[in-house]
Motif scaffolding. Sequence first.
Motif, PDB file in Angstrom:
ATOM      1  N   GLU A 128     -58.097 -37.834 -33.695  1.00  0.00           N
ATOM      2  CA  GLU A 128     -59.109 -38.085 -32.673  1.00  0.00           C
ATOM      3  C   GLU A 128     -58.649 -37.446 -31.366  1.00  0.00           C
ATOM      4  O   GLU A 128     -57.493 -37.598 -30.958  1.00  0.00           O
ATOM      5  CB  GLU A 128     -59.300 -39.582 -32.492  1.00  0.00           C
ATOM      6  CG  GLU A 128     -60.510 -39.947 -31.674  1.00  0.00           C
ATOM      7  CD  GLU A 128     -60.766 -41.447 -31.649  1.00  0.00           C
ATOM      8  OE1 GLU A 128     -61.689 -41.864 -30.932  1.00  0.00           O
ATOM      9  OE2 GLU A 128     -60.038 -42.177 -32.336  1.00  0.00           O
ATOM     10  N   THR A 129     -59.533 -36.693 -30.714  1.00  0.00           N
ATOM     11  CA  THR A 129     -59.160 -35.924 -29.532  1.00  0.00           C
ATOM     12  C   THR A 129     -58.553 -36.800 -28.445  1.00  0.00           C
ATOM     13  O   THR A 129     -57.555 -36.435 -27.816  1.00  0.00           O
ATOM     14  CB  THR A 129     -60.385 -35.177 -28.977  1.00  0.00           C
ATOM     15  OG1 THR A 129     -60.938 -34.358 -30.002  1.00  0.00           O
ATOM     16  CG2 THR A 129     -59.987 -34.301 -27.794  1.00  0.00           C
ATOM     17  N   SER A 130     -59.123 -37.964 -28.209  1.00  0.00           N
ATOM     18  CA  SER A 130     -58.596 -38.850 -27.162  1.00  0.00           C
ATOM     19  C   SER A 130     -57.178 -39.309 -27.480  1.00  0.00           C
ATOM     20  O   SER A 130     -56.344 -39.463 -26.577  1.00  0.00           O
ATOM     21  CB  SER A 130     -59.514 -40.060 -26.980  1.00  0.00           C
ATOM     22  OG  SER A 130     -59.611 -40.806 -28.189  1.00  0.00           O
ATOM     23  N   VAL A 131     -56.889 -39.509 -28.744  1.00  0.00           N
ATOM     24  CA  VAL A 131     -55.539 -39.904 -29.171  1.00  0.00           C
ATOM     25  C   VAL A 131     -54.559 -38.771 -28.912  1.00  0.00           C
ATOM     26  O   VAL A 131     -53.447 -38.978 -28.399  1.00  0.00           O
ATOM     27  CB  VAL A 131     -55.535 -40.295 -30.664  1.00  0.00           C
ATOM     28  CG1 VAL A 131     -54.110 -40.403 -31.192  1.00  0.00           C
ATOM     29  CG2 VAL A 131     -56.280 -41.600 -30.863  1.00  0.00           C
ATOM     30  N   LEU A 132     -54.964 -37.558 -29.244  1.00  0.00           N
ATOM     31  CA  LEU A 132     -54.103 -36.389 -29.037  1.00  0.00           C
ATOM     32  C   LEU A 132     -53.811 -36.188 -27.555  1.00  0.00           C
ATOM     33  O   LEU A 132     -52.667 -35.943 -27.153  1.00  0.00           O
ATOM     34  CB  LEU A 132     -54.790 -35.162 -29.632  1.00  0.00           C
ATOM     35  CG  LEU A 132     -54.030 -33.842 -29.618  1.00  0.00           C
ATOM     36  CD1 LEU A 132     -52.690 -33.971 -30.326  1.00  0.00           C
ATOM     37  CD2 LEU A 132     -54.857 -32.747 -30.273  1.00  0.00           C
ATOM     38  N   ILE A 133     -54.838 -36.309 -26.726  1.00  0.00           N
ATOM     39  CA  ILE A 133     -54.657 -36.148 -25.280  1.00  0.00           C
ATOM     40  C   ILE A 133     -53.705 -37.211 -24.742  1.00  0.00           C
ATOM     41  O   ILE A 133     -52.805 -36.918 -23.941  1.00  0.00           O
ATOM     42  CB  ILE A 133     -56.022 -36.209 -24.560  1.00  0.00           C
ATOM     43  CG1 ILE A 133     -56.846 -34.953 -24.892  1.00  0.00           C
ATOM     44  CG2 ILE A 133     -55.829 -36.342 -23.051  1.00  0.00           C
ATOM     45  CD1 ILE A 133     -58.270 -35.001 -24.389  1.00  0.00           C
ATOM     46  N   ARG A 134     -53.871 -38.453 -25.184  1.00  0.00           N
ATOM     47  CA  ARG A 134     -52.994 -39.533 -24.722  1.00  0.00           C
ATOM     48  C   ARG A 134     -51.538 -39.248 -25.088  1.00  0.00           C
ATOM     49  O   ARG A 134     -50.638 -39.399 -24.248  1.00  0.00           O
ATOM     50  CB  ARG A 134     -53.437 -40.861 -25.329  1.00  0.00           C
ATOM     51  CG  ARG A 134     -52.556 -42.038 -24.909  1.00  0.00           C
ATOM     52  CD  ARG A 134     -52.948 -43.320 -25.637  1.00  0.00           C
ATOM     53  NE  ARG A 134     -52.033 -44.402 -25.316  1.00  0.00           N
ATOM     54  CZ  ARG A 134     -52.023 -45.584 -25.934  1.00  0.00           C
ATOM     55  NH1 ARG A 134     -52.903 -45.831 -26.908  1.00  0.00           N
ATOM     56  NH2 ARG A 134     -51.146 -46.510 -25.586  1.00  0.00           N
ATOM     57  N   ALA A 135     -51.309 -38.823 -26.315  1.00  0.00           N
ATOM     58  CA  ALA A 135     -49.947 -38.535 -26.761  1.00  0.00           C
ATOM     59  C   ALA A 135     -49.318 -37.401 -25.956  1.00  0.00           C
ATOM     60  O   ALA A 135     -48.133 -37.442 -25.613  1.00  0.00           O
ATOM     61  CB  ALA A 135     -49.943 -38.188 -28.247  1.00  0.00           C
ATOM     62  N   LEU A 136     -50.117 -36.389 -25.621  1.00  0.00           N
ATOM     63  CA  LEU A 136     -49.603 -35.263 -24.848  1.00  0.00           C
ATOM     64  C   LEU A 136     -49.359 -35.650 -23.391  1.00  0.00           C
ATOM     65  O   LEU A 136     -48.363 -35.261 -22.788  1.00  0.00           O
ATOM     66  CB  LEU A 136     -50.588 -34.089 -24.933  1.00  0.00           C
ATOM     67  CG  LEU A 136     -50.661 -33.382 -26.294  1.00  0.00           C
ATOM     68  CD1 LEU A 136     -51.871 -32.469 -26.367  1.00  0.00           C
ATOM     69  CD2 LEU A 136     -49.382 -32.584 -26.553  1.00  0.00           C
ATOM     70  N   GLU A 137     -50.278 -36.428 -22.813  1.00  0.00           N
ATOM     71  CA  GLU A 137     -50.106 -36.869 -21.424  1.00  0.00           C
ATOM     72  C   GLU A 137     -48.862 -37.745 -21.279  1.00  0.00           C
ATOM     73  O   GLU A 137     -48.149 -37.677 -20.274  1.00  0.00           O
ATOM     74  CB  GLU A 137     -51.347 -37.628 -20.963  1.00  0.00           C
ATOM     75  CG  GLU A 137     -52.551 -36.746 -20.685  1.00  0.00           C
ATOM     76  CD  GLU A 137     -53.744 -37.532 -20.200  1.00  0.00           C
ATOM     77  OE1 GLU A 137     -54.506 -36.998 -19.376  1.00  0.00           O
ATOM     78  OE2 GLU A 137     -53.917 -38.694 -20.629  1.00  0.00           O
ATOM     79  N   GLU A 138     -48.613 -38.559 -22.284  1.00  0.00           N
ATOM     80  CA  GLU A 138     -47.442 -39.443 -22.242  1.00  0.00           C
ATOM     81  C   GLU A 138     -46.169 -38.739 -22.724  1.00  0.00           C
ATOM     82  O   GLU A 138     -45.106 -39.350 -22.750  1.00  0.00           O
ATOM     83  CB  GLU A 138     -47.708 -40.676 -23.119  1.00  0.00           C
ATOM     84  CG  GLU A 138     -48.839 -41.552 -22.600  1.00  0.00           C
ATOM     85  CD  GLU A 138     -49.130 -42.728 -23.524  1.00  0.00           C
ATOM     86  OE1 GLU A 138     -48.463 -42.820 -24.590  1.00  0.00           O
ATOM     87  OE2 GLU A 138     -49.994 -43.544 -23.185  1.00  0.00           O
ATOM     88  N   GLN A 139     -46.321 -37.464 -23.114  1.00  0.00           N
ATOM     89  CA  GLN A 139     -45.195 -36.648 -23.595  1.00  0.00           C
ATOM     90  C   GLN A 139     -44.458 -37.331 -24.745  1.00  0.00           C
ATOM     91  O   GLN A 139     -43.234 -37.348 -24.806  1.00  0.00           O
ATOM     92  CB  GLN A 139     -44.242 -36.325 -22.430  1.00  0.00           C
ATOM     93  CG  GLN A 139     -44.900 -35.507 -21.340  1.00  0.00           C
ATOM     94  CD  GLN A 139     -43.949 -35.061 -20.252  1.00  0.00           C
ATOM     95  OE1 GLN A 139     -42.829 -35.541 -20.143  1.00  0.00           O
ATOM     96  NE2 GLN A 139     -44.395 -34.133 -19.420  1.00  0.00           N
ATOM     97  N   GLN A 140     -45.263 -37.876 -25.652  1.00  0.00           N
ATOM     98  CA  GLN A 140     -44.684 -38.429 -26.873  1.00  0.00           C
ATOM     99  C   GLN A 140     -44.032 -37.328 -27.701  1.00  0.00           C
ATOM    100  O   GLN A 140     -43.109 -37.582 -28.472  1.00  0.00           O
ATOM    101  CB  GLN A 140     -45.778 -39.111 -27.705  1.00  0.00           C
ATOM    102  CG  GLN A 140     -46.461 -40.288 -27.025  1.00  0.00           C
ATOM    103  CD  GLN A 140     -45.595 -41.541 -27.012  1.00  0.00           C
ATOM    104  OE1 GLN A 140     -44.530 -41.564 -27.621  1.00  0.00           O
ATOM    105  NE2 GLN A 140     -46.031 -42.565 -26.292  1.00  0.00           N
ATOM    106  N   ILE A 141     -44.524 -36.098 -27.543  1.00  0.00           N
ATOM    107  CA  ILE A 141     -43.957 -34.923 -28.208  1.00  0.00           C
ATOM    108  C   ILE A 141     -43.774 -33.820 -27.173  1.00  0.00           C
ATOM    109  O   ILE A 141     -44.290 -33.916 -26.049  1.00  0.00           O
ATOM    110  CB  ILE A 141     -44.864 -34.419 -29.355  1.00  0.00           C
ATOM    111  CG1 ILE A 141     -46.257 -34.057 -28.808  1.00  0.00           C
ATOM    112  CG2 ILE A 141     -44.947 -35.446 -30.471  1.00  0.00           C
ATOM    113  CD1 ILE A 141     -47.162 -33.409 -29.831  1.00  0.00           C
TER     114      ILE A 141
END
Length: 315
Positions: free
Chosen positions: A232-245
Amino acid sequence: MRVYFTFDSRPDLQKQLVDQFPEIEFAFRKGIVDNDLETAEVIVTYGEDLSAEDIAKAQNLKWIFVASAGVEKMPKEAIAQRNILVSNVRGIHKKPMTESILAHILSIKRILPTIYNNQRNKVWDKRGGRPTELNGSTALIIGPGAIGGEIGRLLQAFDVYTIGCNRSGNPAEYMNETFRMDEISEHLPKTDIVISVLPSTKETEHLIKYEHFQLMKDNAIFMNFGRGNLVETSVLIRALEEQQIQHAVLDVFEEEPLPLESKLWELDNVTISPHCSSHSSRYLERSLEIFIPSLEKYLAGDTNIENKMNILRGY
């Protein structure tokens, strides 16, 4: 018999077909033409231009050859109701897609974007950025089929340990080990590169969730080269904003073209590729290498052709 291509192609490839099959009437168009729909027994398409109404008009249609791997945009129910034969070019994407994926990985590892940016700005900085090495890494390949196997083959040449993830958990070619899809969470924490080349099915929609990104290393690279609805796009954006990866490389998106207002355009830790990783000057040549033998079989009354699909399953 009439074979209708809903897209134009190189004149030399058209001539090859006409010369090899003089008994067939070929129509090469740029789009949908009603007269061709109504008379064609075989349609060759990229899989994005046919509607249920088109299928209804194509009363003589017996076989659809899809010059692509994905069929999610096709009118599946209308095709299945007519029991129309469907096949695709699964397997031809593995060379160009693998080269694209490998290019992106090496670009990130060897900080090529920083080097290119410094060149544009006339900056000589030997210590800028932190290049890392690909060898010794672990890659998790979600969907180790024809494309995933080729990715694994070349990654192993770089001394990368490859882990495959499929439905059955059965061993896959060029994977050091393979496990079932429902075991993915156990292996994400030890993975440096996560690569998905999954098709779009009911089972794969939003398969990767926020919790999966939390399990990944903070310096992991996530790559989606299958279909955009894997995450889900919102999930991907959240993970990137939080620098999970560390970084995401995306060749596919839930909505294509990617909307201008999408937050993904603004993030520094994402590479956006416009669904072009399989493009190659040899794409149609490879497609015909599958189509021509299949057409020969079809003319002989044999419908057991290469890459025959269950249209409702999507593969």
